[in-house]
Structures are given as C-alpha cells and as structure tokens.
Scaffold this motif. Sequence first.
Motif, short mmCIF file in Angstrom:
data_model
loop_
_atom_site.label_atom_id
_atom_site.label_comp_id
_atom_site.label_asym_id
_atom_site.label_seq_id
_atom_site.Cartn_x
_atom_site.Cartn_y
_atom_site.Cartn_z
N GLN A 162 0.84 -1.19 0.00
CA GLN A 162 0.00 0.00 0.00
C GLN A 162 0.88 1.25 0.00
OE1 GLN A 162 -3.40 -0.27 -0.13
NE2 GLN A 162 -3.07 -2.51 -0.18
N ILE A 163 0.37 2.34 -0.54
CA ILE A 163 1.13 3.59 -0.55
C ILE A 163 1.45 3.99 0.89
CG2 ILE A 163 1.01 6.06 -1.06
CD1 ILE A 163 -0.59 5.40 -3.54
N GLY A 164 2.72 4.29 1.13
CA GLY A 164 3.19 4.63 2.47
C GLY A 164 3.87 3.50 3.19
N PHE A 223 17.75 10.91 3.99
CA PHE A 223 17.76 10.62 2.56
C PHE A 223 16.34 10.78 2.00
CE2 PHE A 223 20.89 8.12 4.82
CZ PHE A 223 22.06 8.28 4.09
N ASP A 224 16.26 11.34 0.79
CA ASP A 224 14.99 11.50 0.11
C ASP A 224 14.79 10.32 -0.84
OD1 ASP A 224 12.71 12.27 -1.16
OD2 ASP A 224 13.45 14.21 -1.85
N GLU A 234 3.51 9.30 -9.20
CA GLU A 234 3.79 10.69 -9.54
C GLU A 234 4.70 11.38 -8.52
OE1 GLU A 234 -0.34 10.44 -7.58
OE2 GLU A 234 0.85 9.33 -9.08
N ASP A 235 4.89 10.77 -7.33
CA ASP A 235 5.78 11.34 -6.32
C ASP A 235 7.25 11.01 -6.57
OD1 ASP A 235 3.64 12.45 -5.00
OD2 ASP A 235 3.48 10.84 -3.51
N THR A 252 5.00 11.01 4.53
CA THR A 252 4.48 12.17 3.79
C THR A 252 5.56 12.86 2.96
OG1 THR A 252 4.81 13.57 5.74
CG2 THR A 252 2.63 12.56 5.46
N THR A 253 6.79 12.85 3.44
CA THR A 253 7.89 13.50 2.71
C THR A 253 8.78 12.49 1.99
OG1 THR A 253 9.33 13.42 4.66
CG2 THR A 253 7.95 15.38 4.38
N HIS A 254 8.60 11.20 2.29
CA HIS A 254 9.42 10.12 1.72
C HIS A 254 10.88 10.22 2.18
CE1 HIS A 254 5.87 9.56 -0.67
NE2 HIS A 254 6.05 10.68 -1.35
#
Length: 357
Positions: free
Chosen positions: A223-225, A308-309, A260-261, A295-297
């Motif tokens: 799932q996303i997240g 780290f991003d 898209e992120d 939320t910011t990854h």
Amino acid sequence: MSDLDKHPAGDTGHDAHLPAVAEEPIANPGLPAHTWRPTDIDEGLAKRAERQVSALFTLSAVFTVLFVVSYFVFDIGDNWETVGGLGASTVMLGVCLGLALMLIGVGIIQWARKLMADQEMVEMRHPARSSDEDRAATVAALNAGLEESDLAKRPLIRRSMLLAMGLLGAPVVILLRDLGPTPSSVASAAEGTGLKHTLWGTRDKIRVVRDVVGTPIRVSDLQIGDLVNAVPDGIFDLEGVDLQVAKAKSAVIVVKMAPEDVKSQQGEGWGIDGVLCYSKICSHVGCPISLYERTTHHVLCPCHQSTFDLADSAKVIFGPAGRPLPQLPLAVDEEGYLVAQSDFKEPVGPSFWDREK
C-alpha cells in the motif's frame, strides 16, 4: 676517566672515540679494577658467542615461518584440545609468535652481554643545553657505538638478525587478513561476497523477501506509504557468522509511494508502479536505517541523523552521509513477486571510495 681499565692485548682502544675529561671534580672513589669478559680476550670464544646469537635469530625466523604455516593449517574451529581447553589455532599462533619475538630479544641480550663493547666511563653533568662541542662529541660517541657493536665485523649476526626481524612483517600481513572480507570481485554466498558485492549478485532474479519471516513480497500487496524491511531469498539458509555478515550488507528497505511522487531514480525502469528498493545500510558509517516519514518520503539514520529523500534517488538532504543510498534494480517475476534484476551497481555502506558514474 681514571686508570680503572686496562685493555687486553690486541685491543684497539675504543676510548679514543670518547671526549677526554679535563679534570675530575671529586676524587676517585676507589672503584675496583674492570674485569674483562672471556670473549674480549679470546677470539675463539667470541666466534662461538657469535654463532650462538646467530642461532637464536635463525630460530626466531623459523618460528615466524611456522606462525604463517599454522595460520593456514589449523582452522579456528579446530577441536584439537590442549591444556586449558584452547584450540590448536590459538595455541600454535600464540606459541610461534611468542617464541619468535622472545628469541630476538634473547639474541640481542646475548649479543650485548658477550660481544658489544664493554667499558666503564664517567660523564659529568652539564647544562640543559649542550654546547656545540658536546653535541659533536655525542655524534662521535654514537658513531663509535655503531662501530663497537661490531656489526661490520660480524656479518653472520647482521644477516641472521635482518632475516629474523624482516620475517616479522609476515605475521602482520597475515593478521591483517582477519580484519574483514577482501574486496572480492566474485560473489560468494558463504562469505557475504566481499566488499564490492552482496548476496543479490550470487544468482539471477533473486526474490525480495520480508526480513525475519522470509515470505516473498507481491507488488499488489503493498500500500502507498508502506516501508518493508527485506532481504534476499535464501539468506536464511546460512547460519551463524555467515548469516550475520551476509545480512549486514544485503538488507534493504522496500517503499511504496504514488508513482507521480517519484522524482528520480538511479537507473531507468528500476521502480515498479511506485515501488522502490534501497540499501538499508547508511552510507555514513553503516548503521541500519528505517525511520520513515511517509508524507515526505524521507528516511532517517538514527545514529547520526543523516536523512535521505527516497523519492529523489535517496539523495542526502541532511547529515554527514557522503552519498545516496544504493538502489536495487527491481523486476516482477511470472507470479507477481518482486525480484532483483542484479546486484547493487555500487558498493553499499560507508563512502570511503568514489561513486562510479
């Protein structure tokens, strides 16, 4: 210096190299006459002592060679027991290296007691800063000491000592081998594949499985997240040290975000519908990371706060880490499970080498 010493017949008079004392501030306290050693008088005894010293140095070299041989002959896990329950590897390495060092020490002591110059001398106290004359005299005395060591006259001692001390470098090189795996270019499942590779490179299309439980990861189940701690399939077939070494470099984190992120990746087509996989080993000093801010990854290393991003090639946005986390190229097999297309394209862990472009 008073007339306490009388050189034996044939002596060349080493005192000629020493500075003369102009005047003694106190009277001679009445020291007994100097007694010359047998080796000072009899050249035959001196040659015998030379052979003794040379034999000690040669034996030291032999034990150094035995140390190297023992390192390869006796395994660390050898069950051969000795007094105190110590294994053969421990006993043989300790005994051989200890005797090698001891024999060099005993040889030097025997050399000094029987062959080096044996003289009595008096040196008066002088101011803290020696005069130029005293400094020149010191250099002359050092040169005289070198001459009195008889290294030039005793080639047997010189060569055997150089042999014994030169071979002592071999144990140092051997022991350095135990500091860790070499940067092997060939993958090896049992050894964790060296510094440049991980278990992901031992075979094609290795499934990505959840850590601890070892179940494969299906893309449709994420799932996303989500952030999943994962390892290569088959790692739990290893045991003990082999398992820990392999896991210390092969551990990864799998994240799922909206496609898209994803801003960028470290290779084309490495992400699958927003699913990305990065090394879990921080590129600063190798701590395991998994503190994820969905939320910011951003993912945070708990040791020194390197951040780290993950949406942007896991680049460093804060902290002391020197390079992004290596990314694992992913694919999906015929059953819908995540698999690795290959090993990481760069070494994992601390960034003490240049990143390949």
